[in-house]
Design an enzyme around this catalytic site. Structure first.
Site, PDB file in Angstrom:
ATOM      1  N   ASP A  20       0.900  -1.260   0.088  1.00 54.35           N
ATOM      2  CA  ASP A  20      -0.053   0.094  -0.018  1.00 54.35           C
ATOM      3  C   ASP A  20       0.962   1.300  -0.046  1.00 54.35           C
ATOM      4  O   ASP A  20       0.441   2.252   0.587  1.00 54.35           O
ATOM      5  CB  ASP A  20      -0.952   0.141   1.283  1.00 54.35           C
TER       6      ASP A  20
ATOM      7  N   LYS B   7       2.688   3.723  -5.596  1.00 50.73           N
ATOM      8  CA  LYS B   7       2.256   2.529  -6.608  1.00 50.73           C
ATOM      9  C   LYS B   7       3.182   2.145  -7.820  1.00 50.73           C
ATOM     10  O   LYS B   7       3.090   0.873  -8.102  1.00 50.73           O
ATOM     11  CB  LYS B   7       0.827   2.977  -7.283  1.00 50.73           C
TER      12      LYS B   7
ATOM     13  N   ASP C 203      -3.341  -2.714  -2.657  1.00 52.98           N
ATOM     14  CA  ASP C 203      -4.326  -1.866  -2.476  1.00 52.98           C
ATOM     15  C   ASP C 203      -4.034  -1.060  -3.893  1.00 52.98           C
ATOM     16  O   ASP C 203      -3.177  -1.048  -4.496  1.00 52.98           O
ATOM     17  CB  ASP C 203      -4.035  -1.042  -1.117  1.00 52.98           C
ATOM     18  N   ASN C 204      -5.272  -0.375  -4.356  1.00 51.08           N
ATOM     19  CA  ASN C 204      -5.163   0.579  -5.045  1.00 51.08           C
ATOM     20  C   ASN C 204      -4.783   0.234  -6.543  1.00 51.08           C
ATOM     21  O   ASN C 204      -4.247   0.941  -7.487  1.00 51.08           O
ATOM     22  CB  ASN C 204      -4.403   1.858  -4.758  1.00 51.08           C
TER      23      ASN C 204
ATOM     24  N   GLU D 214     -11.642   4.285  -0.730  1.00 51.04           N
ATOM     25  CA  GLU D 214     -11.650   4.365   0.563  1.00 51.04           C
ATOM     26  C   GLU D 214     -12.604   5.790   0.631  1.00 51.04           C
ATOM     27  O   GLU D 214     -12.442   6.838   0.236  1.00 51.04           O
ATOM     28  CB  GLU D 214     -10.794   4.439   1.650  1.00 51.04           C
TER      29      GLU D 214
HETATM   30  C1  LIG Z   1       9.155   2.955  -2.144  1.00 53.09           C
HETATM   31  N1  LIG Z   1       9.413   2.562  -0.952  1.00 53.09           N
HETATM   32  C2  LIG Z   1       8.848   3.006   0.168  1.00 53.09           C
HETATM   33  N2  LIG Z   1       9.252   2.427   1.320  1.00 53.09           N
HETATM   34  C3  LIG Z   1       8.860   2.788   2.538  1.00 53.09           C
HETATM   35  N3  LIG Z   1       7.507   3.570   2.608  1.00 53.09           N
HETATM   36  C4  LIG Z   1       7.088   3.975   1.438  1.00 53.09           C
HETATM   37  C5  LIG Z   1       7.616   3.784   0.346  1.00 53.09           C
HETATM   38  N4  LIG Z   1       6.845   4.263  -0.751  1.00 53.09           N
HETATM   39  C6  LIG Z   1       5.928   5.210   0.110  1.00 53.09           C
HETATM   40  N5  LIG Z   1       6.151   4.792   1.263  1.00 53.09           N
HETATM   41  C7  LIG Z   1       5.124   5.222   2.196  1.00 53.09           C
HETATM   42  O1  LIG Z   1       3.916   4.744   2.218  1.00 53.09           O
HETATM   43  C8  LIG Z   1       2.751   5.521   2.052  1.00 53.09           C
HETATM   44  C9  LIG Z   1       2.564   5.856   0.693  1.00 53.09           C
HETATM   45  C10 LIG Z   1       1.308   5.516   0.218  1.00 53.09           C
HETATM   46  C11 LIG Z   1       0.985   5.829  -1.289  1.00 53.09           C
HETATM   47  N6  LIG Z   1      -0.588   5.679  -1.314  1.00 53.09           N
HETATM   48  C12 LIG Z   1      -1.219   6.105  -2.098  1.00 53.09           C
HETATM   49  O2  LIG Z   1      -0.634   7.053  -3.210  1.00 53.09           O
HETATM   50  C13 LIG Z   1      -2.622   6.154  -2.204  1.00 53.09           C
HETATM   51  C14 LIG Z   1      -3.462   7.028  -2.913  1.00 53.09           C
HETATM   52  C15 LIG Z   1      -4.822   7.041  -2.832  1.00 53.09           C
HETATM   53  C16 LIG Z   1      -5.511   8.052  -3.523  1.00 53.09           C
HETATM   54  C17 LIG Z   1      -6.682   7.928  -4.658  1.00 53.09           C
HETATM   55  C18 LIG Z   1      -7.275   8.889  -5.262  1.00 53.09           C
HETATM   56  C19 LIG Z   1      -7.168  10.181  -5.180  1.00 53.09           C
HETATM   57  F1  LIG Z   1      -7.787  10.957  -5.721  1.00 53.09           F
HETATM   58  C20 LIG Z   1      -6.005  10.350  -4.142  1.00 53.09           C
HETATM   59  C21 LIG Z   1      -5.288   9.439  -3.579  1.00 53.09           C
HETATM   60  C22 LIG Z   1      -5.463   6.103  -2.171  1.00 53.09           C
HETATM   61  C23 LIG Z   1      -4.837   5.200  -1.375  1.00 53.09           C
HETATM   62  O3  LIG Z   1      -5.303   3.973  -0.708  1.00 53.09           O
HETATM   63  C24 LIG Z   1      -3.405   5.104  -1.614  1.00 53.09           C
HETATM   64  O4  LIG Z   1      -2.597   4.129  -0.927  1.00 53.09           O
HETATM   65  C25 LIG Z   1       3.276   6.923   2.821  1.00 53.09           C
HETATM   66  F2  LIG Z   1       2.812   8.050   2.532  1.00 53.09           F
HETATM   67  C26 LIG Z   1       5.013   6.871   2.106  1.00 53.09           C
HETATM   68  O5  LIG Z   1       5.680   7.700   3.100  1.00 53.09           O
HETATM   69 MG   LIG Z   2      -3.982   2.500  -0.394  1.00 54.62          MG
END
Ligand SMILES: CNc1ncnc2c1ncn2[C@@H]1O[C@H](/C=C/CNC(=O)c2cc(-c3ccc(F)cc3)cc(O)c2O)[C@H](F)[C@H]1O
Ligand SMILES: [Mg+2]
Length: 214
Positions: free
Chosen positions: A141, A144, A169-170, A199
């Site tokens: 999650d 992406k 997810d997503n 969500e």
């Molecule tokens: C790449 N390696 C990483 N290692 C450790 N932590 C990480 C890493 N990469 C990110 N993180 C960490 O993981 C998390 C990232 C979550 C990203 N999730 C989403 O973008 C996401 C977006 C939407 C969404 C849908 C529609 C809309 F209009 C707007 C948003 C819905 C969802 O359910 C999501 O999960 C955190 F933020 C980041 O620091």
């Molecule tokens: Mg998500």
């Protein structure tokens, strides 16, 4: 200076949820995000699918990529039986700080371990650092565009075994097209899509469940 969205979500948990009660932490976050301020938690509808996959699997070792505020770590952690452990990776220190508080408020600090850092750096070190052999269940999650690289890294590091279940997810919104193509085409996986909604909204989204065939 203004508080951040995760900090406001944490305040709602501390003001409204019952300490040591994961169920109340989950319902407070869902109510807050549905009625006051949207946040990218897996949420209650997809969360119900997540719950059923975890309950059926009853995993002992779980990895989560992307903790954010800790909502899904609490969702998964509350279902794990004694001795089972969830490792959750989060590289944003502000999010990690909030998630630690949320996980602790739910009383799951002995079941859920938050590891601060990037998945790409940590996955190759999980075996030597945490004595992990293989994972039973993995929840993706995080960013992406990082899903595909990380599933390949998990394969390379031999952290998957016959029957390991990956749930992403997503896969529709925001979408992870390269990951979907890979798990659906690869003979290494048996993959299926669980249609749901983004969500707290009516937009389509869903979870992809992929079983590693080894
Ligand atoms: C790449 N390696 C990483 N290692 C450790 N932590 C990480 C890493 N990469 C990110 N993180 C960490 O993981 C998390 C990232 C979550 C990203 N999730 C989403 O973008 C996401 C977006 C939407 C969404 C849908 C529609 C809309 F209009 C707007 C948003 C819905 C969802 O359910 C999501 O999960 C955190 F933020 C980041 O620091
Ligand atoms: Mg998500």
């Amino acid at each position: 200076t203004r508080t951040t969205r995760p900090q406001r979500l944490l305040k709602a948990v501390q003001d409204r949820a019952i300490r040591g009660n994961p169920k109340s932490v989950i319902s407070v976050i869902d109510h807050y995000c549905r009625n006051q301020e949207w946040a990218m938690n897996v949420g209650d509808e997809k969360g119900f699918i997540l719950d059923s996959v975890v309950s059926e699997l009853n995993p002992q070792t779980v990895l989560e990529l992307g903790t954010y505020c800790g909502y899904s770590a609490v969702r998964i952690g509350r279902l794990l039986h004694s001795g089972a452990r969830l490792l959750t990776l989060e590289f944003n220190p502000d999010y990690a700080a909030v998630a630690r508080e949320v996980i602790s408020w739910a009383g799951l600090e002995n079941t859920v371990q938050l590891v601060e850092g990037a998945s790409g750096d940590w996955i190759p070190r999980l075996r030597e650092h945490f004595g992990i052999h293989t994972f039973d269940f993995i929840f993706l999650d995080h960013w992406k565009e990082g899903y595909l690289a990380d599933i390949k890294l998990l394969e390379e590091c031999r952290l998957l075994r016959k029957g390991t279940v990956l749930l992403a997810d997503n896969v529709v919104c925001p979408g992870a097209p390269d990951y979907l193509e890979y798990v659906r085409k690869s003979p290494l996986y048996d993959s299926r899509y669980f249609k749901s909604h983004l969500e707290y909204t009516k937009a389509e989204d869903g979870l992809e469940k992929s079983v590693y065939l080894g």
